[in-house]
Design a protein around this motif. Structure first.
Motif, PDB file in Angstrom:
ATOM      1  N   GLN A   9       0.695  -1.509  -0.082  1.00 45.86           N
ATOM      2  CA  GLN A   9      -0.316  -0.029   0.286  1.00 45.86           C
ATOM      3  C   GLN A   9       1.227   1.806   0.241  1.00 45.86           C
ATOM      4  OE1 GLN A   9      -3.218  -0.053  -0.099  1.00 45.86           O
ATOM      5  NE2 GLN A   9      -3.783   1.743   0.149  1.00 45.86           N
ATOM      6  N   ASN A  10       0.329   2.480  -1.038  1.00 43.89           N
ATOM      7  CA  ASN A  10       1.120   3.696  -1.028  1.00 43.89           C
ATOM      8  C   ASN A  10       2.652   3.163  -1.379  1.00 43.89           C
ATOM      9  OD1 ASN A  10      -0.650   4.987   0.298  1.00 43.89           O
ATOM     10  ND2 ASN A  10      -0.321   4.070   2.213  1.00 43.89           N
ATOM     11  N   LYS A  32       6.293   3.741  -3.727  1.00 43.73           N
ATOM     12  CA  LYS A  32       7.129   3.829  -4.581  1.00 43.73           C
ATOM     13  C   LYS A  32       7.301   3.948  -5.705  1.00 43.73           C
ATOM     14  CE  LYS A  32       7.899   8.028  -0.939  1.00 43.73           C
ATOM     15  NZ  LYS A  32       8.774   8.865  -0.572  1.00 43.73           N
ATOM     16  N   LYS A  52      -1.630   2.261 -12.089  1.00 41.48           N
ATOM     17  CA  LYS A  52      -1.557   3.596 -11.296  1.00 41.48           C
ATOM     18  C   LYS A  52      -3.038   3.669 -11.387  1.00 41.48           C
ATOM     19  CE  LYS A  52      -1.724   7.647  -8.615  1.00 41.48           C
ATOM     20  NZ  LYS A  52      -1.319   8.069  -7.570  1.00 41.48           N
ATOM     21  N   ARG A  93      -4.612   1.173  -9.165  1.00 43.61           N
ATOM     22  CA  ARG A  93      -3.812   1.016  -7.799  1.00 43.61           C
ATOM     23  C   ARG A  93      -3.168   1.908  -7.216  1.00 43.61           C
ATOM     24  NH1 ARG A  93      -1.251  -2.705  -4.830  1.00 43.61           N
ATOM     25  NH2 ARG A  93      -1.292  -1.509  -3.713  1.00 43.61           N
ATOM     26  N   ASP A 129      -3.453   4.019  -4.767  1.00 42.70           N
ATOM     27  CA  ASP A 129      -2.784   4.561  -3.465  1.00 42.70           C
ATOM     28  C   ASP A 129      -1.558   4.646  -4.219  1.00 42.70           C
ATOM     29  OD1 ASP A 129      -3.092   2.249  -4.085  1.00 42.70           O
ATOM     30  OD2 ASP A 129      -1.376   1.607  -2.976  1.00 42.70           O
ATOM     31  N   ILE A 130      -0.088   3.987  -5.609  1.00 49.49           N
ATOM     32  CA  ILE A 130       0.787   3.877  -5.345  1.00 49.49           C
ATOM     33  C   ILE A 130       1.458   5.825  -5.693  1.00 49.49           C
ATOM     34  CG2 ILE A 130       1.168   1.459  -6.271  1.00 49.49           C
ATOM     35  CD1 ILE A 130       1.614   1.828  -9.123  1.00 49.49           C
ATOM     36  N   GLN A 131       2.451   5.838  -5.754  1.00 49.20           N
ATOM     37  CA  GLN A 131       2.940   6.872  -5.964  1.00 49.20           C
ATOM     38  C   GLN A 131       3.914   6.390  -7.336  1.00 49.20           C
ATOM     39  OE1 GLN A 131       5.051   9.383  -2.490  1.00 49.20           O
ATOM     40  NE2 GLN A 131       3.659   7.517  -0.970  1.00 49.20           N
ATOM     41  N   LEU A 132       3.562   6.837  -8.162  1.00 47.38           N
ATOM     42  CA  LEU A 132       4.168   6.858  -9.687  1.00 47.38           C
ATOM     43  C   LEU A 132       4.789   7.586  -9.955  1.00 47.38           C
ATOM     44  CD1 LEU A 132       4.263   4.990 -11.722  1.00 47.38           C
ATOM     45  CD2 LEU A 132       2.365   5.651 -12.574  1.00 47.38           C
ATOM     46  N   THR A 133       6.224   7.308 -10.416  1.00 43.72           N
ATOM     47  CA  THR A 133       7.109   8.118 -11.679  1.00 43.72           C
ATOM     48  C   THR A 133       7.290   7.581 -12.872  1.00 43.72           C
ATOM     49  OG1 THR A 133       8.093   9.111  -9.406  1.00 43.72           O
ATOM     50  CG2 THR A 133       9.344   9.420 -11.099  1.00 43.72           C
ATOM     51  N   GLU A 161       1.632  13.982 -18.836  1.00 43.47           N
ATOM     52  CA  GLU A 161       1.362  14.787 -17.788  1.00 43.47           C
ATOM     53  C   GLU A 161      -0.611  15.285 -18.121  1.00 43.47           C
ATOM     54  OE1 GLU A 161       2.636  18.806 -16.339  1.00 43.47           O
ATOM     55  OE2 GLU A 161       3.727  18.526 -18.145  1.00 43.47           O
TER      56      GLU A 161
END
Length: 117
Positions: A70-71, A73, A89, A92, A94-98, A111
């Motif tokens: 969960q969450n 990166k 993304k 899920r 909740d994930i922090q995606l780059t 973007e």
């Protein structure tokens, strides 16, 4: 057959279950890919079935093999048109995606897509 139906059928045996909202987001993503593909080559696969199976379902298959906390990166290096990162993304949120890519034009597309979704 539409994107939502094809993705649902292609992922019916997957561990992940997509909500109607997530399926609508994938459909929006597909529409944006088609629109932007007219200006730049984002992917060779543009037909609904190919996109649903070879890009969306294949991206989601990662969730069958890897337990993402969960969450977590996550970075998608060389993301191109956003596979698998953007699809993960959506599945899920909740994930922090780059998303990382060498071409700015792809990042501009991603973007814009992220702002729509």
């Amino acid at each position: 057959m539409n994107i939502k139906k094809i993705v649902s059928l292609a992922t019916r045996d997957y561990r992940v279950r997509l909500s109607e909202i997530q399926l609508e987001q994938l459909e929006t993503y597909y529409e944006l890919l088609k629109e932007w593909h007219e200006r730049m080559n984002l992917t060779a696969i543009t037909d609904p079935e190919g996109m649903a199976v070879k890009h969306f379902a294949d991206s989601l298959s990662l969730l069958n093999c890897v337990d993402i906390k969960q969450n977590a990166k996550i970075i998608d290096i060389g993301t191109g048109a956003g596979f698998p990162g953007m699809v993960l993304k959506i599945a899920r949120p909740d994930i922090q995606l780059t998303l990382l890519d060498s071409l700015n034009k792809r990042l501009v597309f991603l973007e814009e897509t992220a702002s729509h979704l």
